[in-house]
Design a protein around this motif. Sequence first.
Motif, mmCIF file in Angstrom:
data_model
loop_
_atom_site.group_PDB
_atom_site.id
_atom_site.type_symbol
_atom_site.label_atom_id
_atom_site.label_comp_id
_atom_site.label_asym_id
_atom_site.label_seq_id
_atom_site.Cartn_x
_atom_site.Cartn_y
_atom_site.Cartn_z
ATOM 1 N N THR A 1 48.010 33.448 40.039
ATOM 2 C CA THR A 1 47.409 34.651 40.612
ATOM 3 C C THR A 1 46.038 34.337 41.187
ATOM 4 O O THR A 1 45.697 34.764 42.302
ATOM 5 C CB THR A 1 47.293 35.750 39.538
ATOM 6 O OG1 THR A 1 48.593 36.089 39.065
ATOM 7 C CG2 THR A 1 46.623 36.992 40.100
ATOM 8 N N SER B 1 45.083 34.385 45.206
ATOM 9 C CA SER B 1 43.986 35.254 45.656
ATOM 10 C C SER B 1 42.947 34.459 46.431
ATOM 11 O O SER B 1 42.426 34.935 47.452
ATOM 12 C CB SER B 1 43.332 35.938 44.451
ATOM 13 O OG SER B 1 44.257 36.747 43.762
ATOM 14 N N GLN C 1 44.363 33.712 49.807
ATOM 15 C CA GLN C 1 44.338 34.905 50.648
ATOM 16 C C GLN C 1 42.953 35.109 51.247
ATOM 17 O O GLN C 1 42.813 35.500 52.414
ATOM 18 C CB GLN C 1 44.737 36.127 49.807
ATOM 19 C CG GLN C 1 44.834 37.426 50.581
ATOM 20 C CD GLN C 1 46.059 37.502 51.458
ATOM 21 O OE1 GLN C 1 46.943 36.669 51.332
ATOM 22 N NE2 GLN C 1 46.113 38.462 52.348
ATOM 23 N N ASN D 1 52.660 37.352 43.646
ATOM 24 C CA ASN D 1 51.816 36.220 44.059
ATOM 25 C C ASN D 1 52.424 35.480 45.243
ATOM 26 O O ASN D 1 51.713 35.099 46.182
ATOM 27 C CB ASN D 1 51.635 35.254 42.884
ATOM 28 C CG ASN D 1 50.774 35.842 41.776
ATOM 29 O OD1 ASN D 1 50.030 36.802 41.999
ATOM 30 N ND2 ASN D 1 50.872 35.290 40.590
#
Length: 690
Positions: free
Chosen positions: A157, A161, A164, A261
């Motif tokens: 996760t 992140s 991203q 995810n």
Amino acid sequence: MLSRLGALLQEAVGAREPSIDLLEAFVEHWKGITNYYIESTDENTPAKKTDIPWRLKQMLDILVYEEKQQAAAGETGPCLEYLLQHKILETLCTLGKAEYPPGMRQQVLQFFSKVLAQVQHPLLHYLNVHRPVQKLLRLGGTVPGSLTEKEEVQFTTVLCSKIQQDPALLTYILEGKKTIGRKASREATAPLREAASVRDKDRPHIKAPDNGTCGAWASSARLPAETEEPDGAIGESSLITTLIGLCKSKKGRVALKARENLLLLVSVASQAAATYLVQSSPCCPAIIEYLCQLYQSLPSSLDPADIAALEGISWRLPSAPSDEASFPGKEALAAFLGWFDYCDHLITEAHTVVSDALAKAVAEKLFVEILQPQLLHVSEQSVLMSTALLTVMLRQLRSPALLQEAVAFLLGMDQQPAAPEDSPRTLCAHLIRHCDHLSDEISIATLRLFEELLQKPHEHIVRSLILCHLEGRSYVARGSPEPESYEDTLDLEEDPYFTDSFLDSGFQPSVKPPPAPAINPDGKTAVTEIVNSFLCLVPEEAKTSAFLEETGYDTYVHDAYGLFQECSSRVTPWGWPLAPPPLDPHEPERPFFEGPFLQMLFDRMSRILEQVIGDLMQRIQRVPQFPGKLLLVRRQLMGQVPGEQLDHQTFLQGVVVLEEFCKELAAIAFVKFPPHGPRLHPSKPPEGHV
């Protein structure tokens, strides 16, 4: 030790050089961890019962506190420099791989996750960070039911992140050893060496332990040597394969978080990162390979009726609803449909580059390589099951890219009209033949497939099956004026099902057919005649609607109007003309062929008329108390009375269904004309109509 750290932190707050005491504390805690491996002889004590978790927590707190203190100056703190320069993450990764003490991998995963999440300084660009991250990923995600699944999904996760936020990190996390050359290593560690030299010059009285310390305690603790993987070990295990493995977890929350995810990963905004995912990672092959595995694990004994009835399957809730009846293979079917729905959602949300690649992979690996041979198989069970599965997949399908691939697979992209003498060379031609199969089950299943296909918002479906054969308007005779009304073309006296023998049989219509609702009498259309042409197919003696105070075909107008509006809104973006183009009188006349799809439908409908209406009146005479029994069967079908077995029950049910079918056709014909009068506000049909 806790009081000593507190004193150090309090002293650090007021000191001119707060980083000095923080570094001493940081190094002291790291030494405490390394000393455990040198001094401990108990191999059975779990890691959580040692002081290792506490020391890792203190190291994390120091890093976070140091960063807040250094934020104003915009500098990297010495504790973080020490972590990077002395390859602490690499060492921890080795300890996690050894699983000594037991549960150490769990502690390492938690520490990695918290450091990457809470330290705001970009870390994943450094070789001494992303290399141990890659190694740690290779330790998990491959064994279903792993004890560290929760920590693994938390770790992924954080990584997804970070990617991203900065898509450029994707290559650092996914690249294999082959792409991490010496040049990359020198470039990645150059800032660290430079920072370290500046630090040592400014603070010569602080002596950090050399790299030999780690080597000494590691050999004393007799840990297994770190094995180097061969070059190009990209596909063995990575963030992608770890996520796919976690998606298969039996723990619902773990599987759902892993899917979220992976969704976050494929929706990166960067074109370069998306291209890297497609060309240099196992992303698409791994996702589709699992889809094909789930399909091939379906039991061959699945009942097509069970397949069609299973609804409510979503990738967020992949298990079948518990309130539905159980049947053999239900869990396997729910797992496949749940992953198919997930693939469809991925294709919808992913970057265009990833979306197109995933859609093409589904078409190639699942549709062409697996489904097509089954659809064309000589085994009726294989044809039946694959057709039912394809139908339910079409029902779930939402993404435009995957719909495009499904349409190309089923219909091809050729828009040239077929000729009557053409042999079935394409999959579409074979499927149309299946609609008129010797097996009624295959015919019905394939008709349902086309029904689902025609409801999809794709212009090529309607054009390929129907419009390409009608656009030339060869159904209109050349050189003759086009009729302004259908009034002159409908003559019920010439209908083959209403012959003199029918009238001579003694069955005279006792009640005239109910008139169609009035419309604007402008002479352009004779909707009344068209509606009555359907209503008159069934003789009045075989109708039972009036006995239950039903008002005729208008019980279907409400549903037909809604369906017509839905179809109209679906085709609006396609820019179809509002009126047919005028005929060219100089164009040579060609024989009209409605196309194989309409031909099949018309053939089936004509046989319905032959098998029911053709000898209906003769069969009625052979059924004693026919009117009463027919009315009873209608009430049974409507659920008004309990069912009981009657003589000629199948025939009686067929008569009722035929009447309703003709009423439905009449309603559809009625709502297609320009809106006038009562059709704009159709009444809701009464409850319980057939």
